[in-house]
Design a protein around this motif. Structure first.
Motif, PDB file in Angstrom:
ATOM      1  N   ALA A  73       6.389   2.790  -2.282  1.00 38.32           N
ATOM      2  CA  ALA A  73       6.583   1.948  -3.463  1.00 38.32           C
ATOM      3  C   ALA A  73       8.039   1.552  -3.624  1.00 38.32           C
ATOM      4  CB  ALA A  73       6.088   2.685  -4.712  1.00 38.32           C
ATOM      5  N   SER A 108       0.869  -3.034  -3.706  1.00 37.98           N
ATOM      6  CA  SER A 108       0.967  -2.287  -4.963  1.00 37.98           C
ATOM      7  C   SER A 108      -0.393  -2.255  -5.651  1.00 37.98           C
ATOM      8  CB  SER A 108       1.993  -2.940  -5.898  1.00 37.98           C
ATOM      9  OG  SER A 108       3.275  -2.899  -5.334  1.00 37.98           O
ATOM     10  N   VAL A 113       0.128   2.954  -3.955  1.00 39.24           N
ATOM     11  CA  VAL A 113       0.299   1.927  -2.921  1.00 39.24           C
ATOM     12  C   VAL A 113      -0.810   2.073  -1.888  1.00 39.24           C
ATOM     13  CG1 VAL A 113       1.810   1.043  -1.091  1.00 39.24           C
ATOM     14  CG2 VAL A 113       2.808   1.851  -3.229  1.00 39.24           C
TER      15      VAL A 113
END
Length: 658
Positions: A73, A108, A113
């Motif tokens: 992320a 995302s 993720v």
């Protein structure tokens, strides 16, 4: 293996699509050079390469500090829903070249993720290869030895320490020659023994053991995670902070910070010198009130003493001249009465007349001084005692006075060099922040050590409890012949594996010693310094010997020589692997001095591999270093970071930008 291309899309500081060609144009130009300022994305680019190939098994900077999804992320650019990295590479197996393209995409999502992996082989999608990519890439680049080919130059400093070198060799040798697999097989056999023994164990004991083994497995994972965190803190953050502090302290010293720190001591020296001067002046004033001024007329006093002595002789001559006249007359009359003495008489008469003449001449000298005996004695005392002592005292005071003046001038000069407070406030603030950060990191590492020790004690306790349960059920276990037979064979197999692992280690470690020594001698500027390199097969301690086979303590080597030893160990183990893999190095120079940097540029970078990726700052490889490396540079790129957009773009021609 050849890395042909890497493509990044909204990954880290790389906005949009950035496509980079990595293929060396020829065998004699293996170096691909990336340059840029700190923060421009050199480490991010190296992370992207490893992340695409290995996924969650990659040893990326900061990976151990975060969960894998959190780490991913952090690499997706702000305001972008997804990012991706694609790597194209070739490798040859059994004389057949195969081209792979590995693409990882991260999207995302609410729960973190999502990662998507796609692998093509010779431009054809391969679902089976994609599903089993982790195992396949491990056959090409074994993850457990990837650190020998992909590493951060600043880690070299950590490897240069004795503990670091020991750990590097232990992990490298075990992974290179499959010792880790042998150890894993031993553990697996032990687990199988316990499971077979568990089949005849009371159900409640079996359940207890399963629960404890589950807890033990969890503790082992915690230990692995914490050890990784500690390694990152030590080799990256703490080392980086200490390097920055060293630079700040050097700047602080150049600005006069050392004098600022010694301000009170300098003032003390000024005060002490002033006090000494005052004391000297007071002593001189006191001496001035004594006979000291007479030193100004010392020559005149010497003349007075001389004339006084002469006058004393004149007065003596006047007193004795009549007496001598009478004595001489009687003596001559006596001699005349003696027969045959005319010659003696004549000689005596001449002598007495001559001596009398001298005495009369002396007695006739006028005596204008008329110094009495008391004054003469006083003058002689002054000349022979008092004035000599006073002169010595004055000379001593003058020497002390001059020393005090010199000390005061030196101290005042240093005092004048103390910078104003506001001129170094910013550098002092940086220094204090770095000291605080280093202290915090050291405390954090200390806390990690305490936590590790606690977890290991708990792990040992569980292991002990499990063994106790097995021991209590030993008789029951051994009552079953098949289990006993299996256990005996398993134990024999474990023993054989241990002996096999030890034999492989002792046989193969000689290859590592030879290749590491060969690499170290190529890197050292002192060609005759090291003639032998030995690795202890149990402790993995490195022993060096000079040309006379005398052991050399690693502490006898300079910091640069120890770092070159760490590079030589990595280089030697990479050669020992027998795999023709690219080498990628982030911050390749570390904190090496100029002499040892020369060795890396001239000996290591051109020969490290058939393809060497260097991620360097603009200052690391520039000027003379760039000139020396230029013949081996096949491609060069410059990483341009834009503060306004917070993004980096890749442009060709790093060498033209330096």
């Amino acid at each position: 293996m050849i890395l042909d291309q890497i493509t990044l899309h909204d990954f880290g500081v790389y906005a949009g699509v950035q496509e980079i060609d990595l293929t060396p144009p020829s065998l004699d130009k293996p170096v691909v050079l990336f340059g840029g300022l700190n923060g421009a994305g050199k480490t991010t680019l190296m992370d992207a390469l490893q992340l695409c190939l290995f996924g969650h098994a990659a040893r990326c900077a900061g990976h151990f500090k975060h969960e894998y999804k959190d780490f991913l992320a952090s690499k997706i650019r702000k305001y972008s829903a997804s990012s991706s990295v694609s790597v194209v590479f070739r490798c040859t197996t059994d004389s057949v070249e195969t081209c792979y393209q590995v693409t990882r995409t991260w999207q995302s999502a609410r729960n973190g993720v999502r990662e998507k992996l796609e692998v093509t082989c010779d431009q054809h999608a391969d679902k089976s290869l994609t599903e089993n990519w982790g195992q396949h890439v491990n056959d090409i680049i074994p993850v457990n030895i990837a650190h020998l080919f992909f590493f951060d130059g600043e880690e070299i400093a950590a490897y240069a320490a004795p503990d670091g070198a020991r750990q590097l060799i232990a992990n490298g040798v075990r992974n290179l020659f499959g010792i880790d697999l042998v150890e894993r097989l031993q553990k697996d056999l032990q687990i199988l023994e316990r499971r077979r023994q568990g089949t005849i164990m009371p159900v409640e004991n079996n359940e207890v053991i399963r629960q404890k083994e589950k807890e033990l497995e969890s503790l082992d994972k915690q230990i692995e995670r914490i050890v990784g965190e500690k390694a990152v803190l030590q080799t990256q953050e703490l080392y980086s902070a200490r390097n920055k502090l060293a630079c700040v302290m050097e700047e602080y010293r150049k600005l006069g910070g050392d004098l600022r720190d010694q301000r009170e001591e300098i003032q003390r020296r000024v005060n002490k010198a002033k006090a000494n001067l005052d004391a000297c002046n007071f002593q001189m004033a006191e001496l001035a009130g004594s006979e000291l001024p007479l030193l100004l007329i010392q020559d005149l006093l010497n003349d007075i003493a001389h004339h006084a002595a002469k006058e004393h002789k004149i007065l003596q001559a006047r007193a004795i001249v009549e007496s001598l006249h009478e004595r001489d007359t009687r003596m001559l009359q006596l001699v005349q009465a003696i027969p045959s003495t005319s010659t003696v008489m004549k000689a005596l008469e001449e002598f007495c007349q001559s001596d009398m003449k001298k005495q009369k001449e002396l007695a006739a000298v006028k005596t204008p001084l008329r110094i009495n005996d008391t004054d003469v004695a006083q003058v002689n005392t002054l000349l022979q005692s008092s004035l000599s002592k006073l002169e010595k005292s004055v000379r001593d005071i003058l020497v002390e006075q001059q020393n005090s003046k010199d000390e005061m001038e030196a101290a005042l000069l240093e005092q004048a060099g103390i910078p104003p407070e506001d001129s170094i406030d910013e550098i002092v603030r940086k220094r204090d922040l770095l000291v605080i950060k280093i202290t915090q990191l050291e405390k954090e590492i200390e806390g990690i050590d305490i936590e590790l020790e606690k977890i290991r004690r708990e792990s040992n306790r569980l292991e002990s409890e499990i063994n106790t349960i097995w021991e209590k059920n030993a008789e029951l276990e051994l009552s079953h012949r098949d289990v006993t037979r299996f256990t005996q064979h398993s134990q024999l197999a474990r023993k054989t594996l241990a002996e096999f692992g030890d034999a492989v280690l002792r046989r193969q470690i000689g290859l590592v010693e030879h290749l590491a020594l060969e690499s170290y001698q190529a890197l050292l500027r002192k060609d005759q310094l090291i003639s032998a390199l030995q690795i202890h097969p149990e402790t993995f301690d490195v022993v060096l010997r000079d040309s006379e086979q005398i052991p050399i303590c690693p502490r006898q080597l300079s910091a640069g020589e120890r770092q070159l030893l760490a590079v030589a160990l990595l280089w030697g183990m990479a050669k020992a692997s027998g795999k023709a893999l690219p080498v990628a190095i982030d911050t390749p120079m570390g904190r090496l001095d100029s002499t040892h940097r020369d060795r890396l540029v001239e000996q290591y970078f051109p020969s490290a591999s058939h393809q060497t990726l260097l991620f360097t700052t603009d200052e690391e490889i520039s000027g003379d270093y760039l000139y020396r490396l230029r013949p081996w540079i096949g491609r060069s790129y410059h990483l341009d970071y834009d503060d306004t957009t917070g993004a980096t773009t890749v442009s060709n021609g790093f060498m033209e930008n330096v």
